[in-house]
Design an enzyme around this catalytic site. Structure first.
Site, short mmCIF file in Angstrom:
data_model
loop_
_atom_site.label_atom_id
_atom_site.label_comp_id
_atom_site.label_asym_id
_atom_site.label_seq_id
_atom_site.Cartn_x
_atom_site.Cartn_y
_atom_site.Cartn_z
N PRO A 11 6.05 -26.51 28.49
CA PRO A 11 5.03 -26.56 29.43
C PRO A 11 6.35 -26.14 30.84
CG PRO A 11 5.36 -29.01 28.37
CD PRO A 11 5.52 -27.68 27.37
N ASN A 12 5.97 -25.72 31.42
CA ASN A 12 6.90 -25.45 32.72
C ASN A 12 7.85 -24.45 32.76
OD1 ASN A 12 5.59 -27.05 34.40
ND2 ASN A 12 6.55 -28.79 33.50
N ARG A 19 12.04 -22.82 39.43
CA ARG A 19 12.12 -24.42 39.43
C ARG A 19 13.31 -24.37 38.96
NH1 ARG A 19 11.15 -27.51 34.05
NH2 ARG A 19 11.26 -29.47 34.67
N TYR A 24 18.50 -24.48 35.21
CA TYR A 24 18.35 -23.54 34.86
C TYR A 24 18.21 -21.91 34.62
CZ TYR A 24 14.74 -27.91 33.08
OH TYR A 24 14.83 -28.40 32.87
N ASN A 75 11.50 -23.42 22.29
CA ASN A 75 12.04 -24.33 23.55
C ASN A 75 10.58 -25.29 24.01
OD1 ASN A 75 12.81 -25.08 26.22
ND2 ASN A 75 13.61 -23.31 26.56
N ALA A 78 9.46 -30.61 28.79
CA ALA A 78 9.48 -31.95 28.41
C ALA A 78 8.20 -32.35 27.07
CB ALA A 78 8.32 -31.90 29.49
N GLU A 99 15.08 -25.37 17.75
CA GLU A 99 15.18 -25.85 18.71
C GLU A 99 15.74 -25.54 19.56
OE1 GLU A 99 15.07 -30.65 20.94
OE2 GLU A 99 15.11 -30.38 18.91
N HIS A 101 16.92 -25.30 24.18
CA HIS A 101 17.02 -25.58 25.33
C HIS A 101 17.97 -24.73 26.23
CE1 HIS A 101 14.29 -29.04 24.75
NE2 HIS A 101 15.51 -29.15 23.59
N ARG A 108 22.47 -34.57 30.30
CA ARG A 108 20.60 -34.73 31.75
C ARG A 108 20.50 -36.10 31.93
NH1 ARG A 108 17.06 -30.17 32.04
NH2 ARG A 108 16.39 -31.40 34.23
#
Length: 145
Positions: A11-12, A19, A24, A75, A78, A99, A101, A108
């Protein structure tokens, strides 16, 4: 016959480039897809690059990847911190999942420090910006050789 790697995005991630560019970066998901396809060719892979904001769609794509690919770079966005369903989908398949990111999730907010999917994955790459995707492809080349 060239082997296929699925690169799945949660998502996103379709909002990359708009964003929070301070976190990012300025690359869009289309830019990252193009980079992955170039790197994939260099590594001898066909790249099947996808994004969904829907958990069930991502689960279905893991099932499909198990039939069509030799590995997955993922990725989860969330969903990393919340999805038992994605954890279980990764556990249910026989191919390796890395995985990844863009940001260093450990630098964070506290809630981002726990990954629900990491225990089901072969490894985790984070914090190298969009290059995290390329590093994941190299990792998959190494573990599928």
């Amino acid at each position: 016959m060239t082997q296929t790697i699925f690169v799945l995005n949660g998502p996103n991630l379709n909002m990359l480039g708009k964003r929070e560019p301070g976190i990012y970066g300025g690359k869009t998901l289309k830019d990252i897809e193009a980079d992955c396809k170039v790197a994939g060719r260099e590594l001898g892979f066909d790249i099947d690059f996808r994004q969904s904001n829907h958990e069930g769609t991502l689960v279905d794509w893991f099932h499909e990847a198990d039939e069509k690919a030799v590995g997955v770079a993922f990725n989860a966005g969330a969903y990393t911190h919340t999805s038992v369903a994605l954890h279980d989908a990764i556990r249910a398949i026989s191919i390796p999942v890395v995985e990844l990111h863009i940001s260093n999730v450990h630098a964070r907010e506290e809630f981002r420090h726990k990954s629900m999917i990491a225990p089901a994955c072969k490894g985790v790459i984070c914090g190298f910006g969009p290059h995290s995707y390329i590093l994941a492809l190299h990792a998959l080349k190494n573990i599928t050789a």
